[in-house]
Scaffold this motif. Structure first.
Motif, PDB file in Angstrom:
ATOM      1  N   ASP A 191       0.803  -1.218   0.000  1.00 11.04           N
ATOM      2  CA  ASP A 191       0.000   0.000   0.000  1.00 11.04           C
ATOM      3  C   ASP A 191       0.840   1.275   0.000  1.00 11.04           C
ATOM      4  O   ASP A 191       0.303   2.383   0.104  1.00 11.04           O
ATOM      5  CB  ASP A 191      -0.985   0.022   1.175  1.00 11.04           C
ATOM      6  CG  ASP A 191      -0.305   0.058   2.533  1.00 11.04           C
ATOM      7  OD1 ASP A 191       0.952   0.009   2.583  1.00 11.04           O
ATOM      8  OD2 ASP A 191      -1.021   0.137   3.546  1.00 11.04           O
ATOM      9  N   THR A 228      -7.008   2.305  -1.661  1.00  7.08           N
ATOM     10  CA  THR A 228      -7.465   1.365  -2.677  1.00  7.08           C
ATOM     11  C   THR A 228      -6.715   1.645  -3.962  1.00  7.08           C
ATOM     12  O   THR A 228      -5.995   2.652  -4.096  1.00  7.08           O
ATOM     13  CB  THR A 228      -8.983   1.476  -2.916  1.00  7.08           C
ATOM     14  OG1 THR A 228      -9.399   0.417  -3.801  1.00  7.08           O
ATOM     15  CG2 THR A 228      -9.345   2.818  -3.538  1.00  7.08           C
ATOM     16  N   GLY A 267      -6.588   0.366  -8.489  1.00  7.27           N
ATOM     17  CA  GLY A 267      -7.138  -0.403  -9.592  1.00  7.27           C
ATOM     18  C   GLY A 267      -6.192  -0.357 -10.771  1.00  7.27           C
ATOM     19  O   GLY A 267      -5.548   0.658 -11.020  1.00  7.27           O
ATOM     20  N   GLN A 284      -9.413  -4.233 -14.019  1.00  7.16           N
ATOM     21  CA  GLN A 284      -9.272  -5.674 -13.824  1.00  7.16           C
ATOM     22  C   GLN A 284      -9.322  -5.931 -12.317  1.00  7.16           C
ATOM     23  O   GLN A 284      -8.288  -5.934 -11.643  1.00  7.16           O
ATOM     24  CB  GLN A 284      -7.950  -6.170 -14.414  1.00  7.16           C
ATOM     25  CG  GLN A 284      -7.731  -5.768 -15.857  1.00  7.16           C
ATOM     26  CD  GLN A 284      -8.729  -6.391 -16.805  1.00  7.16           C
ATOM     27  OE1 GLN A 284      -8.930  -7.608 -16.792  1.00  7.16           O
ATOM     28  NE2 GLN A 284      -9.392  -5.562 -17.605  1.00  7.16           N
ATOM     29  N   PRO A 285     -10.516  -6.124 -11.756  1.00  6.40           N
ATOM     30  CA  PRO A 285     -10.660  -6.222 -10.302  1.00  6.40           C
ATOM     31  C   PRO A 285      -9.820  -7.357  -9.715  1.00  6.40           C
ATOM     32  O   PRO A 285      -9.704  -8.446 -10.287  1.00  6.40           O
ATOM     33  CB  PRO A 285     -12.163  -6.505 -10.122  1.00  6.40           C
ATOM     34  CG  PRO A 285     -12.800  -5.979 -11.367  1.00  6.40           C
ATOM     35  CD  PRO A 285     -11.805  -6.222 -12.455  1.00  6.40           C
ATOM     36  N   GLY A 286      -9.232  -7.081  -8.549  1.00 12.99           N
ATOM     37  CA  GLY A 286      -8.490  -8.092  -7.809  1.00 12.99           C
ATOM     38  C   GLY A 286      -7.100  -8.366  -8.321  1.00 12.99           C
ATOM     39  O   GLY A 286      -6.374  -9.193  -7.761  1.00 12.99           O
ATOM     40  N   LYS A 287      -6.691  -7.717  -9.394  1.00 10.07           N
ATOM     41  CA  LYS A 287      -5.371  -7.964  -9.977  1.00 10.07           C
ATOM     42  C   LYS A 287      -4.315  -7.060  -9.340  1.00 10.07           C
ATOM     43  O   LYS A 287      -4.506  -5.860  -9.221  1.00 10.07           O
ATOM     44  CB  LYS A 287      -5.403  -7.726 -11.489  1.00 10.07           C
ATOM     45  CG  LYS A 287      -6.348  -8.629 -12.261  1.00 10.07           C
ATOM     46  CD  LYS A 287      -5.799 -10.039 -12.369  1.00 10.07           C
ATOM     47  CE  LYS A 287      -6.664 -10.881 -13.299  1.00 10.07           C
ATOM     48  NZ  LYS A 287      -6.137 -12.263 -13.454  1.00 10.07           N
ATOM     49  N   GLN A 288      -3.210  -7.661  -8.946  1.00  4.67           N
ATOM     50  CA  GLN A 288      -2.086  -6.885  -8.416  1.00  4.67           C
ATOM     51  C   GLN A 288      -1.044  -6.577  -9.484  1.00  4.67           C
ATOM     52  O   GLN A 288      -0.219  -5.681  -9.317  1.00  4.67           O
ATOM     53  CB  GLN A 288      -1.402  -7.636  -7.265  1.00  4.67           C
ATOM     54  CG  GLN A 288      -2.138  -7.540  -5.947  1.00  4.67           C
ATOM     55  CD  GLN A 288      -1.318  -8.122  -4.825  1.00  4.67           C
ATOM     56  OE1 GLN A 288      -1.297  -9.341  -4.638  1.00  4.67           O
ATOM     57  NE2 GLN A 288      -0.635  -7.273  -4.087  1.00  4.67           N
TER      58      GLN A 288
END
Length: 860
Positions: free
Chosen positions: A190, A220, A222, A230-234
């Protein structure tokens, strides 16, 4: 009172040390000239500069991007723009082709947007501030204040969001600007992200890895691929990758971004080594200190009188500047000395922006072979605009930055190791092959001639010969014919003239290395320029054994590189006195110079916008003209050169947005001004003589790296703004009677004082010793030419064979065989009645010219 009874004499040694310490500090403290730098000069017109934060020769150039395309958007910024798309980490200073603007960051508020038309923001010129190592602006759309600063390899941003902003974003756009070959962004935690932008533009395959750390955690994030989250992608990889980071009422966020051509780990190492904390002010102060030290290498005083001006306008951008909050209007003196000093120090600032550091803190870099290498004991550089910068930028740096000049040459040799070729115009990890000539050669030779020798001279010499003996860009035609023929290669005239100069440089290196055979070979080649000279004293293209017909000296066509016959006729800095003879002698040469500057002939043909800053056909906005005004030093009236130098400096440089006559070209346009304002100029780098010009300041001190100082004084500079002329000179308090300074005169330190007045002193100038520029060894015989060049004919005609030299005999054949002295001696025109190949040579004292060949085909 009896002070000796109360004074503690044991403190004397301590006080002595304290006094010494203060003395040393006082000696080391440099005068701060950064307030005299205006980074906005050149951001208007066609200067193509950028105003952002950078340190000398930095890998990072952190600057606003306001223009996405077009010729005047080469640097990503133009002064007439009113919308900013964001702040990217690499920029080119004054080039004529766009590239860079990599890894764009943009602070926003509200719902994150990924289209630049949606996340961009208007801004006002009055809210921009720029100084060496610092830039700030205000984003009107978001009410965000942005500040930028930099170290060599790290860009540091500070964003101040409105209080209470719950959606405070930073957009990262890797698609911005040129074509993306590959890219990725990864969220590390983060506080940290990293990524890659691999792109294609002028540089065909460019890698910029980055690692960014944030002073506050983002709540947060994105990542978008093709502008879709692309949700949840790191981590996301692709050709259109963007991301947003969102903070909750952060008020202020400091972002530090390290870059590298090698890897994300390399970017992280650069980041941690150069900016270990988030102290923006400390980085800004360090950047300013670096600039203070660099600019103080040349210290100037005076330069012009103060003049009352009823309409003076004062603003943060300088006197008379068109933008900024007007602070005062009305009767006040205009400090023309300050204006002139601003032009000078901004020019010096521009000289120190490129070339750019390209190796990481551990020495690793991506080479021209796209492999990772390590620079051992030197810094590896890129962005060498050599066709431009060999002329004045590099000779200037050979005076004031010898260590860096040595590293430039070591970078050249590394490029040679990786690609078997000395650089022409290297950009990032690519050779662009832009422009003509092999002008890393004069940079190397000039440095070696001036005592910069801590590089492998033998390897350098081998590399130079390899560069000019390859079969590329007409070099095979040049070697075979003694000239690049228009039938073989475009831009043939310009290439011949510049190849000949490079060969002269190789000859000088051979002489210094005591390589006799090589010296004789290359001193001959350095005279091939003679084969381009017509009997009328202009250069012209050779085609089918003759000249291109209907020569118009002002026409720009495909026989020249960003120029015409007017300009390239004078492109013989290595053999000026022979050039005079070709034009008919000293008086004819002077008249030709006069005509160049005064002709009413207009540019014609396909003239690019680079050919600008015109005085007659002299084009100061492009580099092939830059030495020409100094050629008057070879004539009987050098005062004419003074007149044009004053005109160029006063009319074609200013402290306004469009204060440059043409593209900055990575420092060359500014280096001409710096050298000329100091009062001397090296027209042929590799040669030790500097032409004496017209010093523009009351006093200029060059602080040399050997600890010595060379001081140029002109008390008359404050008498008149521009119009003053030499009346007398002294060097180290002794009368001086030469129109040139030797390099050692400068390098050994000393005092050069000129006395000027407002009236020309032709008698004084005529009596001064002229500079020398003449090739006397291994004289070549000029190749003859035919009176016709048309390849087809309908009616029989008589072909004449001529020479621009009078003391030669011409031999020819018409059967296709090679002519010798046993061939037919030319005495009268040849009747051509059928398809015929004519070959001819000129001979003088058993020395033969190259063979001239023309084939004339009978057609219907």
């Amino acid at each position: 009172m009896h002070l000796h009874r109360t004074f503690n004499y044991k403190l004397l040694p301590v006080l002595f040390l304290v006094c010494c310490a203060f003395s040393v500090l006082a000696q080391k403290k440099k005068k701060d000239y950064t307030p005299l730098v205006n980074p906005f000069i050149g951001t208007g017109g066609h200067g193509h500069t950028y105003p952002g934060a950078v340190v000398p020769f930095g890998m990072v150039q952190l600057s606003p991007d306001t223009r996405l395309e077009g010729w005047d958007g080469c640097s990503g910024y133009h002064a007439t723009d009113s919308v900013v798309y964001g702040f990217s980490h690499t920029h080119l200073s004054g080039t004529g082709i766009p590239d860079y603007c990599d890894v764009l960051f943009m602070p926003t508020t509200g719902d994150p947007k990924f289209l630049n038309t949606e996340y961009s923001s208007p801004f006002k010129k009055k809210n921009e501030v720029a100084s060496p190592g610092y830039y700030s602006t205000h984003l009107d759309k978001y009410n965000i204040d942005v500040e930028l600063t930099a170290t060599t390899r790290v860009g540091v941003h500070r964003y101040e969001y409105p209080n209470g902003t719950t959606q405070a974003n930073i957009i990262i756009d890797l698609k911005h600007r040129d074509e993306v070959l590959d890219s990725w962004i990864e969220i590390v935690n983060d506080h940290e992200i990293r990524g890659l932008r691999q792109s294609k533009s002028w540089a065909q395959n460019q890698y910029v890895y980055f690692y960014a750390k944030f002073s506050k955690p983002f709540k947060t994030y994105g990542i978008a691929l093709d502008d879709k989250l692309q949700p949840g992608k790191q981590k996301i990889e692709g050709k259109n990758v963007k991301a947003y980071l969102q903070f909750d009422n952060p008020k202020e966020v400091v972002v530090k971004v390290g870059i590298s051509s090698v890897s994300a780990d390399g970017a992280l190492s650069n980041l941690d080594a150069e900016v270990p904390d988030f102290d923006f002010k400390k980085v800004q102060k360090a950047a300013k200190t670096t600039w203070i030290n660099e600019l103080a290498k040349i210290e100037i005083e005076g330069g012009a009188p103060s003049v009352a001006n009823q309409n003076a306008v004062y603003s943060p951008y300088g006197y008379g500047y068109p933008y900024g909050n007007v602070q005062k209007r009305g009767p006040a003196p205009v400090d023309y000395a300050k204006i002139k000093q601003t032009i000078f120090y901004t020019a010096l600032y521009h000289c120190l922006l490129a070339p750019n550091t390209y190796s990481d803190v551990d020495g690793q870099y991506r080479g021209l072979d796209q492999q990772v290498h390590k620079a051992d004991g030197f810094t590896y550089y890129t962005v060498f605009s050599l066709w431009d910068t060999y002329r004045a930028e590099h000779p200037l740096l050979s005076l004031i930055d010898r260590k860096r000049t040595s590293d430039f040459i070591k970078s050249f040799l590394a490029m040679y190791d990786q690609g078997d070729l000395l650089p022409i115009w290297p950009l990032a990890s690519n050779e662009t092959y832009c422009m003509i000539g092999n002008h890393s050669i004069p940079v190397i030779v000039d440095a070696y001639a001036k005592g910069i020798r801590d590089f492998d001279a033998e390897k350098a010499f081998t590399a130079m010969k390899a560069a000019v003996n390859r079969n590329q860009f007409g070099l095979d035609s040049y070697r075979k014919n003694g000239a690049v023929l228009a039938d073989d290669e475009k831009e043939s005239v310009s290439k011949t003239m510049e190849y000949a100069y490079d060969d002269w440089c190789i000859a000088q290196m051979a002489k210094m290395l005591k390589k006799d055979a090589d010296y004789h070979q290359y001193i001959k080649r350095s005279q091939y320029w003679k084969n381009m000279y017509t009997a009328e004293g202009f250069v012209n293209a050779r085609t089918n054994g003759g000249w291109r017909p209907d020569l118009k000296p002002g026409e720009v066509n495909d026989n020249y590189t960003e120029g015409n016959s007017w300009v390239y006729t004078f492109m013989v800095p290595q053999d000026v006195e022979t050039m005079m003879d070709k034009m008919g002698g000293k008086q004819a040469f002077e008249s030709k110079l006069d005509e160049l500057f005064t002709t009413s002939e207009k540019l014609s043909g396909d003239a690019p916008p680079d050919i600008a800053g015109l005085i007659g056909q002299y084009a100061h906005g492009n580099e092939p003209s830059h030495h020409i005004a100094y050629l008057y030093n070879f004539t009987d009236d050098p005062t004419k050169g003074e007149t044009y130098l004053a005109q160029i400096m006063s009319k074609l440089y200013s402290n306004k947005l469009d204060g440059l006559a043409g593209n900055e070209d990575c420092g060359q346009m500014s280096a001409w001004y710096v050298m000329s304002a100091l009062g001397f100029y090296n027209i042929a780098p590799g040669q030790q003589q500097f032409m004496v010009g017209l010093p523009q300041f009351d006093k200029a001190v060059i602080n040399l790296e050997n600890g010595k100082k060379f001081t140029v004084s002109n008390p008359g500079a404050s008498i008149s703004r521009h119009n003053f002329y030499l009346q007398g000179m002294t060097l180290n308090k002794h009368g001086y009677n030469k129109l040139y300074l030797n390099y050692d005169d400068i390098a050994n330190g000393g005092d050069f004082e000129v006395y000027t007045g407002t009236l020309q002193n032709k008698l004084f100038m005529q009596d001064l010793e002229k500079p020398t520029s003449k090739i006397t060894d291994d004289q070549i015989v000029v190749t003859p030419y035919f009176s016709a060049s048309a390849k087809t004919f309908k009616q029989p005609f008589n072909l004449e064979i001529k020479s621009t030299e009078k003391d030669v005999k011409i031999y020819y054949t018409t059967d296709g065989s090679a002519p010798t002295t046993a061939s037919k001696l030319y005495s009268k025109p040849i009747s051509i009645t059928a398809t015929t190949t004519v070959k001819a040579i000129a001979v003088r004292e058993n020395v033969s010219s190259f063979v001239n060949t023309g084939t004339f085909t009978q057609g219907n």
